[in-house]
Design an enzyme around this catalytic site. Structure first.
Site, mmCIF file in Angstrom:
data_model
loop_
_atom_site.group_PDB
_atom_site.id
_atom_site.type_symbol
_atom_site.label_atom_id
_atom_site.label_comp_id
_atom_site.label_asym_id
_atom_site.label_seq_id
_atom_site.Cartn_x
_atom_site.Cartn_y
_atom_site.Cartn_z
ATOM 1 N N PRO A 134 0.822 -1.218 0.000
ATOM 2 C CA PRO A 134 0.000 0.000 0.000
ATOM 3 C C PRO A 134 0.855 1.266 0.000
ATOM 4 O O PRO A 134 1.879 1.335 0.680
ATOM 5 C CB PRO A 134 -0.803 -0.114 1.288
ATOM 6 N N GLU A 135 0.433 2.248 -0.780
ATOM 7 C CA GLU A 135 1.091 3.553 -0.829
ATOM 8 C C GLU A 135 0.080 4.588 -0.327
ATOM 9 O O GLU A 135 -0.987 4.224 0.164
ATOM 10 C CB GLU A 135 1.549 3.836 -2.258
#
Ligand SMILES: [Zn+2]
Length: 265
Positions: free
Chosen positions: A2-3
């Site tokens: 996840p960013e």
């Protein structure tokens, strides 16, 4: 992994369940999650706390508690919160009215760090640069971070002290947007290119936020739609939508890197 867009989406969903609620009890089943702290100690500290706010800095979720302590959660590869019983549960929060919030993490790289009220800001400051969508992320700041560096620009912008919350997917999308080849030495960019890169980073992250992040089909970040709009990431051999040249793949900073050899120079 996840960013910023995926973590921000997670933050919004978690805030709806946790903000304003009191934690009745916590169970932590994985000692890796709180290392080097004893998970029973962390669980004991969380019990009875009220969640006053859910914030995010970079890829960190910040669960702000009534005592002023902050639980800093990093999802790493496969961490995430679930509101129905899930496989690979590593911890469970029981809220006062009987609601159950589970933390699942298939690969177990995620971390929970409980910080005292006076520790949290320093903890984040040494690890993170400014928020890329906030006022501190200026072209001047970005230029100063890239100046003199011989590393590929792709590797340089993955440094969380340069762009908090940027990761492999949105870095590739940002460089495509800015028409910059990912293997160019970071310090060789002109002022105009740095400004274009800043705009590209912000545009890629905003697009990801509007699509609620990317769902890569592994069940970890279900519901995102950004994966349908990648311009280069994962598109080896497909035509660039700007110039038609087939997308190529290289490695930069140890990460798979997709780019268009026709219009990224
Ligand atoms: Zn192209």
């Amino acid at each position: 992994m996840p960013e910023l867009p995926e973590v921000e989406t997670e933050r919004g969903r978690l805030a709806a369940r946790l903000e304003g609620r009191r934690i009745r009890g916590v169970r932590i089943d994985d000692e890796r999650l709180t290392r080097p702290e004893d998970p029973a100690l962390v669980a004991g500290r969380l019990g009875g706390e009220r969640v006053v706010a859910l914030d995010r800095r970079g890829k960190y979720l910040l669960i702000r508690l009534g005592s002023g302590a902050v639980l800093v959660v990093h999802l790493r590869m496969t961490g995430g919160f679930r509101y129905e019983p899930a496989s690979h549960e590593r911890a469970v929060l029981e809220l006062e009215e009987g609601t159950r919030v589970a933390y699942r993490d298939l690969r177990r790289f995620g971390t929970w760090t409980l910080l005292e009220p006076d520790e949290a800001e320093d903890y984040l400051r040494v690890r993170l640069g400014p928020e890329p969508l906030g006022p501190g992320f200026t072209a001047t700041f970005l230029a100063a971070r890239l100046a003199g560096r011989r590393a590929p620009v792709k590797a340089a912008i993955l440094d969380q002290r340069t762009v908090a919350g940027l990761g492999n997917i949105y870095a590739d999308e940002a460089l495509w947007q800015a028409r910059i080849h990912p293997l160019r030495p970071a310090g060789a960019l002109s002022a105009e290119e740095v400004a274009a890169l800043r705009r590209g980073i912000r545009a890629a992250l905003r697009r990801g936020l509007r699509r609620q992040g990317a769902d890569l089909g592994d069940g970890t970040y279900a519901g995102g739609r950004m994966q349908h709009e990648f311009r280069v990431y994962g598109r080896l051999g497909e035509p660039c939508e700007r110039c038609g040249t087939p997308i190529e793949k290289a490695r930069a900073g140890g990460r798979g890197t997709w780019y268009c050899p026709g219009c990224q120079v």
